[in-house]
Design a protein around this motif. Sequence first.
Motif, short mmCIF file in Angstrom:
data_model
loop_
_atom_site.label_atom_id
_atom_site.label_comp_id
_atom_site.label_asym_id
_atom_site.label_seq_id
_atom_site.Cartn_x
_atom_site.Cartn_y
_atom_site.Cartn_z
N VAL A 17 1.96 92.98 22.02
CA VAL A 17 1.91 92.52 23.40
C VAL A 17 3.15 91.66 23.66
N GLY A 18 3.54 91.56 24.93
CA GLY A 18 4.74 90.84 25.29
C GLY A 18 4.45 89.54 26.00
N GLY A 19 5.09 88.48 25.56
CA GLY A 19 5.00 87.19 26.22
C GLY A 19 6.38 86.57 26.33
N SER A 20 6.60 85.80 27.37
CA SER A 20 7.93 85.23 27.59
C SER A 20 8.11 83.85 26.97
N ASP A 21 7.02 83.06 26.96
CA ASP A 21 7.07 81.64 26.63
C ASP A 21 7.92 80.87 27.66
N TRP A 22 8.15 81.46 28.83
CA TRP A 22 8.86 80.74 29.89
C TRP A 22 8.12 79.42 30.17
N ASN A 23 8.84 78.29 30.30
CA ASN A 23 10.25 78.17 30.52
C ASN A 23 11.05 77.85 29.24
N VAL A 24 10.47 78.20 28.08
CA VAL A 24 11.24 78.15 26.85
C VAL A 24 12.38 79.16 26.90
N SER A 25 12.09 80.33 27.44
CA SER A 25 13.10 81.38 27.59
C SER A 25 12.81 82.13 28.88
N THR A 26 13.60 83.12 29.19
CA THR A 26 13.51 83.81 30.46
C THR A 26 12.12 84.40 30.70
N ALA A 27 11.70 84.40 31.95
CA ALA A 27 10.44 85.03 32.33
C ALA A 27 10.60 86.52 32.59
N ASN A 28 11.83 87.02 32.57
CA ASN A 28 12.11 88.40 32.96
C ASN A 28 11.66 89.38 31.87
N PRO A 29 10.59 90.17 32.10
CA PRO A 29 10.16 91.11 31.07
C PRO A 29 11.23 92.14 30.73
N LEU A 30 12.07 92.49 31.69
CA LEU A 30 13.08 93.53 31.45
C LEU A 30 14.14 93.07 30.46
N GLU A 31 14.44 91.78 30.47
CA GLU A 31 15.37 91.26 29.46
C GLU A 31 14.74 91.30 28.08
N ALA A 32 13.47 90.92 27.99
CA ALA A 32 12.78 90.97 26.70
C ALA A 32 12.66 92.41 26.20
N ILE A 33 12.37 93.32 27.12
CA ILE A 33 12.25 94.73 26.75
C ILE A 33 13.59 95.23 26.20
N GLU A 34 14.69 94.88 26.87
CA GLU A 34 16.00 95.32 26.39
C GLU A 34 16.28 94.78 24.99
N VAL A 35 16.01 93.51 24.75
CA VAL A 35 16.29 92.94 23.43
C VAL A 35 15.45 93.64 22.37
N ALA A 36 14.19 93.93 22.67
CA ALA A 36 13.34 94.61 21.70
C ALA A 36 13.86 96.01 21.38
N VAL A 37 14.41 96.69 22.38
CA VAL A 37 14.93 98.04 22.20
C VAL A 37 16.26 98.02 21.44
N ARG A 38 17.10 97.01 21.69
CA ARG A 38 18.45 96.97 21.12
C ARG A 38 18.59 96.01 19.93
N ARG A 39 17.79 94.93 19.93
CA ARG A 39 17.93 93.83 18.96
C ARG A 39 19.33 93.21 19.05
N GLN A 40 19.85 93.17 20.28
CA GLN A 40 21.14 92.58 20.56
C GLN A 40 21.03 91.70 21.80
N ASP A 41 22.06 90.90 22.03
CA ASP A 41 22.13 90.04 23.20
C ASP A 41 22.08 90.89 24.46
N ALA A 42 21.11 90.62 25.33
CA ALA A 42 20.97 91.41 26.55
C ALA A 42 22.12 91.19 27.53
N SER A 43 22.85 90.10 27.37
CA SER A 43 23.95 89.81 28.29
C SER A 43 25.26 90.49 27.87
N ALA A 44 25.24 91.21 26.74
CA ALA A 44 26.45 91.86 26.23
C ALA A 44 26.18 93.33 25.97
N ALA A 45 27.22 94.14 26.15
CA ALA A 45 27.08 95.58 25.92
C ALA A 45 27.02 95.93 24.44
#
Length: 550
Positions: A433-461
């Motif tokens: 299951v997915g949780g953000s822990d916002w405001n520890v980190s971003t509330a944006n599920p799409l950013e968390a989803i990207e990191v889980a798919v890539r295991r890389q910084d979502a702000s970098a290509a």
Amino acid sequence: MVDAADTVLLNGGIYTVAPDRSWAEALAVRGGVIVEVGGNEAVRPLVGPNTRVIDLEGRMALPGFHDAHVHPTMGGFALLGCNLEGEASVEAIIRRVESCVQAGGEGWLEGHAFDLSVFGQDGPHKSLLDAIGSARPIVLWSSDGHNAWANSRALDLAGITADTPDPSLGVIEREPDGSPSGTLRETAQELLRAAIPKPSAEAAQQALETGIRHLNANGITSFIDAWVGREDYESYLALDRAGKLTARVVTSLTYESGFAKHVGEEFEAVLAARGDYESERLRHDSIKLFLDGVLEGETAALLEDYVGLGHHGELILDPEALDAAVTRFDAMGLQVHMHAIGDRAVRAGLDAIEAARRANGASDNRHHISHLQMIHIDDIERFAELETAANFQAAWAYPDEWIMDLNLPVVGEERVQAMYPMASVERAGGRIVGGSDWNVSTANPLEAIEVAVRRQDASAAGGPVLNPGERLSLESMIDAYTINGAWLMRQEAMTGSLEVGKRADIVILDRDLFGIPAADLNEVEVVMTMLDGQTVYESETLTWRGELDD
């Protein structure tokens, strides 16, 4: 004659997350419930003279996101106050605090979500805040929720001196002469909180409403509040009665730790009265247990020692007390929600759930463990065996400054590369299951989803990867934030997929997640969020026709 729908979506790519993971073009809603899902031809007959018709124009719709671990009141206070989220250097943090001071005000100045990783192992020093030149007491809460930074005035008012002992399970970082340096970890933060006047009920309600609206803007329609007490029960109920509770909510009442909002008889009284604060959208049948701290400051409980430090951290509850607590709450039909960072804490949590099952038999209480930064390989399969959800904060699962600058020196490369073993848990049959822990980190599920798919910084290509063998598929991560989250909240018969008979909790995105590179997932924007078929968020920045002349 067919009854007309209240709202119809047409011409879209609707990912239903139904058992067959089917797609549809259109969807109809009546009375807050989905009454048709299919092609345009199947749904158009339900359009009546008063039907709101939304032309998706090919955009993607899917079930509203479920955030399984979030702190909306704290996040709301941050948005309304001195918000330090995103300030990525010491200089930027200080500039932001200076601007908060210049904005005026009296009494305590609290800043929220500063980045601890830019300060090194010893944490930030009070002199940096003293140099701002304000006579006000200043306290900044770190984004991880486990560290605080205070100026000299705040330390004085809180009575924290060289003679103040470290509280149980807490650390006051000190100068060579024993005086406080300005960083307080874990339960030591409570020395500061005790000195700060509590916000009014009105202020708390405003913060909660602000936090929930922020979650709605990120497509979230259901969530679990991971840290509550009676005042939070009251805030939620007040919002609900005012018609302002724009999400489905489960709250987790904190129990027996330095972070607990109530202890002893007071806890028992709040627990017994929880039903008085419930409603159709609001349930309080979850208990939060903190099992350890965090790796930053070496307060997480590990199976092996921290590198060169000669200790492995402490459990907040000893195993016997933890087993007894989980067994008790499980017998009451309550869900247990645990914080565990270190592998020793994760094992203790799983052991306690196993003890509860031995004592009470198997239940459908759907316990879960959050964070899971370190899981010993021998415990991976136990999540499935014990029907315990693995509640990951996937946005953390890449080699950022926290991991590389603060964690790596104290746990070593081998343990770093084993962090956040999401794919391993899934392969072993565990439920993610997915949780953000916002405001520890971003509330944006799409950013968390990207990191889980890539295991890389979502702000970098590109950039470094944290163990590519632990990457998850896009389908798995959408499940984590929809149907799996609904299951965890015991509402999978109502939400989590877009099927006839379920509530119309829907998020509309500006593009198809499956049609873009993984590195672009975090750039996708939420166009609209709907709860019970009613719009609770609509983007002001995107231009789209939306309403269809029909």
